[in-house]
Motif scaffolding. Sequence first.
Motif, short mmCIF file in Angstrom:
data_model
loop_
_atom_site.label_atom_id
_atom_site.label_comp_id
_atom_site.label_asym_id
_atom_site.label_seq_id
_atom_site.Cartn_x
_atom_site.Cartn_y
_atom_site.Cartn_z
N LEU A 276 0.60 -1.10 0.17
CA LEU A 276 0.00 0.11 0.10
C LEU A 276 0.90 1.25 0.14
O LEU A 276 0.67 2.37 -0.78
N ILE A 277 2.13 1.25 0.78
CA ILE A 277 2.66 2.45 0.82
C ILE A 277 3.46 2.51 -0.39
O ILE A 277 3.44 3.85 -1.02
N VAL A 278 3.94 1.60 -1.15
CA VAL A 278 4.51 1.74 -2.57
C VAL A 278 3.39 2.42 -3.23
O VAL A 278 3.62 3.10 -4.30
N ALA A 279 2.21 1.85 -3.40
CA ALA A 279 1.04 2.32 -4.37
C ALA A 279 0.72 3.67 -4.01
O ALA A 279 0.38 4.49 -5.21
N LEU A 280 0.58 3.96 -2.81
CA LEU A 280 0.55 5.52 -2.47
C LEU A 280 1.48 6.33 -3.08
O LEU A 280 1.26 7.47 -3.45
N TRP A 281 2.77 6.04 -2.84
CA TRP A 281 3.73 6.70 -3.18
C TRP A 281 3.61 6.92 -4.82
O TRP A 281 3.95 8.13 -5.24
N LYS A 282 3.41 5.94 -5.52
CA LYS A 282 3.21 6.28 -7.03
C LYS A 282 2.05 6.92 -7.32
O LYS A 282 1.94 7.74 -8.31
N ALA A 286 3.15 10.23 -9.19
CA ALA A 286 2.87 10.03 -10.60
C ALA A 286 1.58 10.12 -11.00
O ALA A 286 1.18 10.06 -12.15
N GLY A 287 0.43 10.26 -10.01
CA GLY A 287 -0.74 10.35 -10.36
C GLY A 287 -1.35 8.80 -10.84
O GLY A 287 -2.42 8.64 -11.32
N VAL A 288 -0.58 7.75 -10.45
CA VAL A 288 -0.94 6.34 -10.66
C VAL A 288 -2.02 5.90 -9.72
O VAL A 288 -1.81 5.65 -8.54
N VAL A 289 -3.53 5.72 -10.28
CA VAL A 289 -4.52 5.48 -9.13
C VAL A 289 -4.43 4.05 -9.36
O VAL A 289 -4.22 3.11 -9.75
#
Length: 297
Positions: A276-282, A286-289
């Motif tokens: 989750l922390i990696v996904a939120l950083w993206k 970078a605006g990756v939902v």
Amino acid sequence: MEMPNKTTNKVLNAIFVSVELSRKTWLVTSLVPGTGEKLSRHTVMGGDIAGLLERLARLKQKALDRTDQSYPIIVIQEAGLDGFWVHRVLQAQGHESHIVDAASIAVSRRRRRIKTDRLDGETLIRALLAFERGEPRVCSMLRVPSPDDEDRRRITRERMVLMQERIQHSNRIKGLLFSQGVTDYDPLRRGRRERFEAVRTGDGRDLPQHMKRQFDRDQGIGKSGNTRLRSTLLEMAWLWLRHQPGSALSRWFNERVAQNGGRFKKVMITALARKLIVALWKYVSAGVVIEGAIVRP
């Protein structure tokens, strides 16, 4: 069935009740003055504390109608998964309540292989009668802790559960590596990530990519960092499951837990927090939902 002599209830001057707790039903066995020393049994839906209190009130009224006297109620139940909340409710209602260690009650050798609610109810009533008469070593009643003391005990119990899950998880990793000819890797030792990068199979190959990615996810968030930050990340992962149940991350978590029969939730929530922390950083950089996530404007 032989019960104690006819003067038992007159001497103790009480209504004796045993409650067998289970998830579906509660079996209430009672011995009421004025009923010829006969046991009566009734069932209450599991968890229906109002129904249990109503049954106790009826028993009290029954004794009053038969003897023209009001008797106190003494309740006994076995220690079990239900904890102490029923005991506390009974005490708050003015009833005398006891929780017994079931292993401390002597059982007849002829009946020790029999396990029925009927036998348990009778046995508990007998133990309660003997206990109230002051007979030594008849059974062991538990000292019920206060809610605060009980909550503090959970710290130790939770640590034991986590240690068991940690060992299970570590053994699973060792078993998978052993199937590739790797016998000298310990996932619990320090520097495990650096050593993991250098691991090769028994025939000199790199680890299979799917297995390597799986281990990388399951390594989780290390405990050597900031404790408060780690707790915050884990809490964030639990909140994500609650508020984003349709997201790809939530589905991944639920599928992995289901594959293990509902176990390893604490291990998997750590892996989810890391993903989750990696996904939120993206998303921030970078605006990756995140797939399947609901984003409010």
